[in-house]
Design a protein around this motif. Structure first.
Motif, PDB file in Angstrom:
ATOM      1  N   UNK A 115     -10.898 -11.552  -5.080  1.00  0.00           N
ATOM      2  CA  UNK A 115     -12.229 -12.181  -5.460  1.00  0.00           C
ATOM      3  C   UNK A 115     -12.866 -11.410  -6.751  1.00  0.00           C
ATOM      4  N   UNK A 116     -12.292 -10.504  -7.339  1.00  0.00           N
ATOM      5  CA  UNK A 116     -12.701  -9.857  -8.706  1.00  0.00           C
ATOM      6  C   UNK A 116     -13.049  -8.541  -8.329  1.00  0.00           C
ATOM      7  N   UNK A 117     -12.139  -7.638  -8.829  1.00  0.00           N
ATOM      8  CA  UNK A 117     -12.446  -6.126  -8.958  1.00  0.00           C
ATOM      9  C   UNK A 117     -11.906  -5.754 -10.390  1.00  0.00           C
ATOM     10  N   UNK A 118     -12.056  -4.330 -10.744  1.00  0.00           N
ATOM     11  CA  UNK A 118     -11.598  -3.663 -11.919  1.00  0.00           C
ATOM     12  C   UNK A 118     -10.648  -2.656 -11.562  1.00  0.00           C
ATOM     13  N   UNK A 119     -10.122  -2.107 -12.671  1.00  0.00           N
ATOM     14  CA  UNK A 119      -9.365  -0.903 -12.293  1.00  0.00           C
ATOM     15  C   UNK A 119     -10.111   0.467 -11.768  1.00  0.00           C
ATOM     16  N   UNK A 120     -11.238   0.488 -12.292  1.00  0.00           N
ATOM     17  CA  UNK A 120     -12.083   1.743 -11.974  1.00  0.00           C
ATOM     18  C   UNK A 120     -12.603   1.462 -10.387  1.00  0.00           C
ATOM     19  N   UNK A 121     -12.529   0.389  -9.813  1.00  0.00           N
ATOM     20  CA  UNK A 121     -12.871   0.107  -8.529  1.00  0.00           C
ATOM     21  C   UNK A 121     -11.794   0.773  -7.489  1.00  0.00           C
ATOM     22  N   UNK A 122     -10.552   0.816  -7.899  1.00  0.00           N
ATOM     23  CA  UNK A 122      -9.469   1.381  -6.796  1.00  0.00           C
ATOM     24  C   UNK A 122      -8.458   2.317  -7.576  1.00  0.00           C
ATOM     25  N   UNK A 123      -8.576   2.791  -8.785  1.00  0.00           N
ATOM     26  CA  UNK A 123      -7.745   3.784  -9.206  1.00  0.00           C
ATOM     27  C   UNK A 123      -7.616   4.898  -8.292  1.00  0.00           C
ATOM     28  N   UNK A 124      -8.882   5.449  -8.321  1.00  0.00           N
ATOM     29  CA  UNK A 124      -8.978   6.956  -7.627  1.00  0.00           C
ATOM     30  C   UNK A 124      -8.660   6.858  -5.955  1.00  0.00           C
ATOM     31  N   UNK A 125      -9.108   5.813  -5.108  1.00  0.00           N
ATOM     32  CA  UNK A 125      -8.759   5.687  -3.702  1.00  0.00           C
ATOM     33  C   UNK A 125      -7.350   5.296  -3.632  1.00  0.00           C
ATOM     34  N   UNK A 126      -6.772   4.222  -4.560  1.00  0.00           N
ATOM     35  CA  UNK A 126      -5.393   4.316  -4.302  1.00  0.00           C
ATOM     36  C   UNK A 126      -4.452   5.414  -4.736  1.00  0.00           C
ATOM     37  N   UNK A 127      -4.941   6.248  -5.722  1.00  0.00           N
ATOM     38  CA  UNK A 127      -4.111   7.489  -5.871  1.00  0.00           C
ATOM     39  C   UNK A 127      -4.200   8.457  -4.743  1.00  0.00           C
ATOM     40  N   UNK A 128      -5.229   8.507  -4.083  1.00  0.00           N
ATOM     41  CA  UNK A 128      -5.134   9.190  -3.026  1.00  0.00           C
ATOM     42  C   UNK A 128      -4.393   8.459  -1.593  1.00  0.00           C
ATOM     43  N   UNK A 129      -4.530   7.168  -1.460  1.00  0.00           N
ATOM     44  CA  UNK A 129      -3.706   6.607  -0.643  1.00  0.00           C
ATOM     45  C   UNK A 129      -2.412   6.436  -1.156  1.00  0.00           C
ATOM     46  N   UNK A 130      -1.832   6.683  -1.924  1.00  0.00           N
ATOM     47  CA  UNK A 130      -0.427   6.843  -2.143  1.00  0.00           C
ATOM     48  C   UNK A 130       0.054   8.144  -2.020  1.00  0.00           C
ATOM     49  N   UNK A 131      -0.759   9.129  -2.280  1.00  0.00           N
ATOM     50  CA  UNK A 131      -0.277  10.493  -1.966  1.00  0.00           C
ATOM     51  C   UNK A 131      -0.372  10.580  -0.447  1.00  0.00           C
ATOM     52  N   UNK A 132      -1.269   9.941   0.297  1.00  0.00           N
ATOM     53  CA  UNK A 132      -1.185  10.048   1.715  1.00  0.00           C
ATOM     54  C   UNK A 132      -0.099   9.389   2.439  1.00  0.00           C
ATOM     55  N   UNK A 133       0.756   8.303   1.642  1.00  0.00           N
ATOM     56  CA  UNK A 133       1.664   7.506   1.939  1.00  0.00           C
ATOM     57  C   UNK A 133       1.305   6.237   2.788  1.00  0.00           C
ATOM     58  N   UNK A 134       0.139   5.992   2.238  1.00  0.00           N
ATOM     59  CA  UNK A 134      -0.440   4.412   2.666  1.00  0.00           C
ATOM     60  C   UNK A 134       0.458   3.200   1.847  1.00  0.00           C
ATOM     61  N   UNK A 135       0.335   2.005   2.253  1.00  0.00           N
ATOM     62  CA  UNK A 135       0.949   0.982   1.357  1.00  0.00           C
ATOM     63  C   UNK A 135      -0.171   0.553   0.448  1.00  0.00           C
ATOM     64  N   UNK A 136       0.109   0.163  -0.578  1.00  0.00           N
ATOM     65  CA  UNK A 136      -0.940   0.010  -1.875  1.00  0.00           C
ATOM     66  C   UNK A 136      -0.176  -1.383  -2.502  1.00  0.00           C
ATOM     67  N   UNK A 137      -0.901  -2.234  -2.809  1.00  0.00           N
ATOM     68  CA  UNK A 137      -0.117  -3.433  -3.502  1.00  0.00           C
ATOM     69  C   UNK A 137      -1.106  -4.288  -3.953  1.00  0.00           C
TER      70      UNK A 137
END
Length: 252
Positions: free
Chosen positions: A191-213
């Protein structure tokens, strides 16, 4: 500020910006003025710090001007910092709320390589240097983080389909952090977001081994000409197949 590497820099910058936001927050009784002052102060701090400490890198910030966001030099840069100086301005201006964040991420040649999410009112910063250890799902009913004010209707149907409960949380960074710390098991948004809304938390999530897509399972891509990134799925790895299958069923 001690700078060891990009992971430490992201952590230090997000944490210090958050501390400044906490100081600004004290004593304000005008929510609109508080939101504006907090946004601006955190943006200026981060931009000045990155210009001084990483002068050769580009920056994409939520608070940048339209011209700055469209600067073509960012698209040819090998290193781009993607920052949200204050993620969750509404929650920031509400007394007692802790579900707002500061995002600092580094994109390098196609991938997120470092990042930090400061949760100042919670007294912690999640980062890629020492990512959280993911909780283990017990196989029973699970929880999906959604927007406090506008949970997507399809996520409500998805929760019913897969047997999940919805948990309203403020900012995107706080929602993804909640997946990593065990408050919920998934975050689904469309429903609407931008790169800055998720880049940092996604970086941490990926480092932790979570699924991101994306919600269709596609890879999340950053430093694009159009910074819109309208949908996202972050979850514990074992729940991703169930959620992706449920989303496909709902969109048939």
């Amino acid at each position: 500020m001690t700078i060891r590497d990009d992971h430490a820099l992201a952590t230090d910058l997000a944490t210090e910006a958050g501390e400044r936001l906490l100081e600004i927050r004290e004593g304000f009784d005008d929510p609109a003025a508080l939101r504006a002052k907090g946004d601006r102060a955190a943006h200026v701090f981060l931009m000045e710090a990155l210009a001084r400490l990483r002068p050769s890198d580009s920056v994409l910030s939520e608070e940048a001007t339209r011209e700055e966001r469209l600067d073509p030099r960012r698209l040819s840069a090998s290193r781009v910092w993607i920052v949200d100086p204050l993620d969750g301005t509404r929650e920031y201006a509400e007394e007692g709320r802790t579900d707002w964040a500061v995002h600092v991420a580094l994109w390098e040649q196609g991938s997120l390589t470092a990042g930090a999410v400061a949760l100042p009112a919670q007294g912690r910063t999640l980062n890629t240097a020492a990512p959280p250890k993911l909780p283990v799902h017990d196989g029973g009913r699970f929880r999906i983080a959604v927007s406090r004010s506008r949970p997507p209707e399809f996520v409500q149907r998805l929760a019913y389909l897969v047997g999940a409960d919805l948990v309203p949380i403020g900012s995107a960074g706080a929602k993804i952090s909640a997946v990593l710390t065990g408050e919920v098991e998934a975050y689904v948004h469309a429903g609407g977001q931008y790169e800055w809304d998720s880049a940092a938390p996604v970086a941490v999530a990926q480092a932790a081994g979570a699924h991101t897509s994306r919600i269709d399972g596609a890879t999340l891509s950053y430093n694009q000409a159009d910074p819109s990134l309208p949908d996202i799925l972050v979850s514990l790895p074992d729940l991703a197949p169930t959620l992706l299958a449920g989303i496909r069923d709902l969109h048939r």
